[in-house]
Design an enzyme around this catalytic site. Structure first.
Site, PDB file in Angstrom:
ATOM      1  CE  LYS A  87      -3.916   2.042   2.538  1.00  0.00           C
ATOM      2  NZ  LYS A  87      -4.806   1.888   3.706  1.00  0.00           N
ATOM      3  CB  SER A 162      -7.962   3.866   2.791  1.00  0.00           C
ATOM      4  OG  SER A 162      -7.128   3.263   3.782  1.00  0.00           O
ATOM      5  CB  SER A 186      -8.445   1.041   5.838  1.00  0.00           C
ATOM      6  OG  SER A 186      -9.119   2.252   6.045  1.00  0.00           O
TER       7      SER A 186
END
Length: 501
Positions: A87, A162, A186
């Site tokens: 990420k 996210s 997330s």
């Protein structure tokens, strides 16, 4: 070196399965990396799961380096030689790290996050950095400056957020596994939306050093993969005590893979009645309760109970998270690194214009909310009150775990919404986090895994929660449930060019 059967798609394997084939000399680390790159080239234009894909020569050089260590017997772990995506809010030395924000469009860190370093020590081959909501603020991966990521199951729908880029990349089989971060769900919510498995560990289990902070008391890095076995192996690799992180916890029970046993006899599972009321989609409710019945059929003890305080979790979370965000994001001012406005009149004007132009609408909204609740006259009324509610929520979970080993519920109230629906109504997007945020407020571990699909073929995710430092308990329960169903791959038609399926 044995030739791999041409019919086998390496990216359709789990990370552990691929690692075994590399160790057995059925395929090389370089061949695995090439397969990931080929999958990305084929699918990325329809998914947009990546912000950065590393140079192929650099990837293959790393793969060859890892292969040499595998051949020499220096790397023997289950993830050696397996490609991974990270990420884009985790610092990676020499690799662009943007948090999917204009304000960090040119930021190249001089160091690597500890969790990523731990993966590299285990022999992981980093393929690239994944798309995300800007600074992890969002639940849909639509606030990224690089454009929205699309759900591989149906490209008209969001992948969640996210960590939507990481979850979409795994679901679309661009990489076998990825790392995400979880501040209020997330990892778990996008895992549910994309039909993959993700773990949010107990706060402090995985070092936050090198993770660009959103809410420092809530953030935690965790694994995203196809199944529970992969997640346990990845968590085992990245978890460690780190003196560079003051919140890191020294634990001696990090051998998570030993919990991969199909045995839940006598395990006490609590189902909060509060989680199954108004707002929960009927198909999600049916699928989650069916999962509970499947565990009961394996002699787990399943009971309903009242958890309480659920309605206070969302306001408490957003007050605390936004307050911490307003403080953490004050460092992005156009002075030392990142975006700086082209024209300005004096230092104060440069700060103002750089931040106004560099941050997106959702980030600005949360900074303003956080600054407000921390301001003179409102600190006691909002921020301190939210901290007291946080303590009460932790107490409610403590009382629940005095009776139950695991809490079972939905990961999200609905399946993945359509693109554009959530951003048009931010409050509705915030309310969608109702089942996940309490876990971060209490610092608990949670795992999300698939438990069915709705009438439109979109995945439904269930969530299993454990007491602090009881990851092994939720891994055991999740693994046992997983044995009752097979992993569902994204339909090939959903990833084809043309109109969304």
């Amino acid at each position: 070196m044995k030739k791999m059967n041409e019919k086998i798609n390496l990216m359709s394997l789990t990370a552990v399965e691929l690692g075994k084939k590399i160790k057995a000399c059925e395929v090389t680390a370089a061949e695995a990396a090439k397969a990931a790159l080929a999958a990305i080239r084929e699918k990325e234009k329809t998914i947009n799961g990546f912000v950065t894909v590393l140079d192929e020569a650099a990837i293959l050089a790393r793969a060859d380096e890892v292969q040499a260590k595998i051949d020499a017997g220096e790397l023997t772990g289950p993830l050696a030689g397996v490609p991974v995506a990270i990420k884009d809010n985790m610092c990676t030395k020499g690799i662009l790290t943007t948090c999917s924000s204009k304000i960090l469009h040119n930021f190249i860190p001089s160091y690597t996050a500890t969790a990523v370093e731990n993966l590299e020590k285990a022999g992981a081959v980093i393929i690239g950095k994944t798309n995300m909501d800007e600074f992890a603020m969002g639940s849909t991966t639509e606030t990224s400056v690089f454009g929205e990521t699309k759900n591989p199951w149906n490209r008209e729908h969001v992948p969640g957020g996210s960590s939507g880029g990481s979850c979409a990349a795994v679901a679309a089989e661009e990489v076998p596994y990825a790392l995400g971060s979880d501040t209020g769900g997330s990892i778990r919510q996008p895992s549910a939306f994309c039909g993959v498995t993700g773990i949010k560990p107990t706060y402090g289990t995985v070092s936050r050093y090198g993770l660009i902070a959103y809410g420092s008391s809530l953030d935690q890095i965790g694994p995203i993969a196809k199944d529970v076995t992969d997640c346990a192996a990845i968590l085992e690799a990245i978890a460690s005590h780190d003196t560079k992180d003051s919140t890191s916890v020294a634990r001696d029970d990090l051998n998570f893979t030993e919990a991969l046993t199909d045995d839940v006899r006598g395990l006490k599972i609590g189902i909060p009645r509060d989680y199954f009321g108004e707002g929960l989609d009927e198909e999600v409710k049916t699928a989650v309760l069916a999962a509970a019945k499947a565990l009961a059929a394996k002699d787990a003890v399943v009971e309903e109970f009242d958890l309480g305080l659920v309605e206070y979790a969302i306001p408490a979370y957003y007050v605390i998270a936004c307050a911490e965000a307003s403080s953490n994001l004050s460092r992005f001012d156009g002075v030392k690194y990142g975006y700086r406005t082209a024209e300005y009149d004096g230092l104060h004007n440069m700060y103002k214009k750089s931040r106004s132009e560099g941050f997106g609408p959702e980030v600005k909204r949360r900074i303003m909310l956080g600054s407000f609740v921390l301001s003179s006259g409102y600190y006691d009324a909002y921020y301190l009150k939210a901290l007291r509610v946080k303590s009460l929520i932790k107490k409610a979970f403590d009382e629940a775990f005095a009776k139950y080993d695991v809490i079972l519920g939905p990961a999200a109230p609905t399946t993945a919404p359509k693109l554009g629906e959530s951003l048009n109504d931010p409050i509705r997007m915030y309310l969608g986090d109702i089942y996940t945020i309490s876990v971060n407020l209490a610092g608990l571990p949670g795992i999300s895994l698939p438990c069915g699909t709705d009438r439109n073929g979109l995945p439904i995710g269930m969530q299993l929660l454990g007491d602090c430092f009881r990851e092994k308990t939720i891994i055991r329960a999740a693994y046992s449930f997983e044995q009752t169903r097979t992993y569902q791959h994204v339909p090939a038609a959903a990833l084809s060019d043309g109109t969304a399926q």
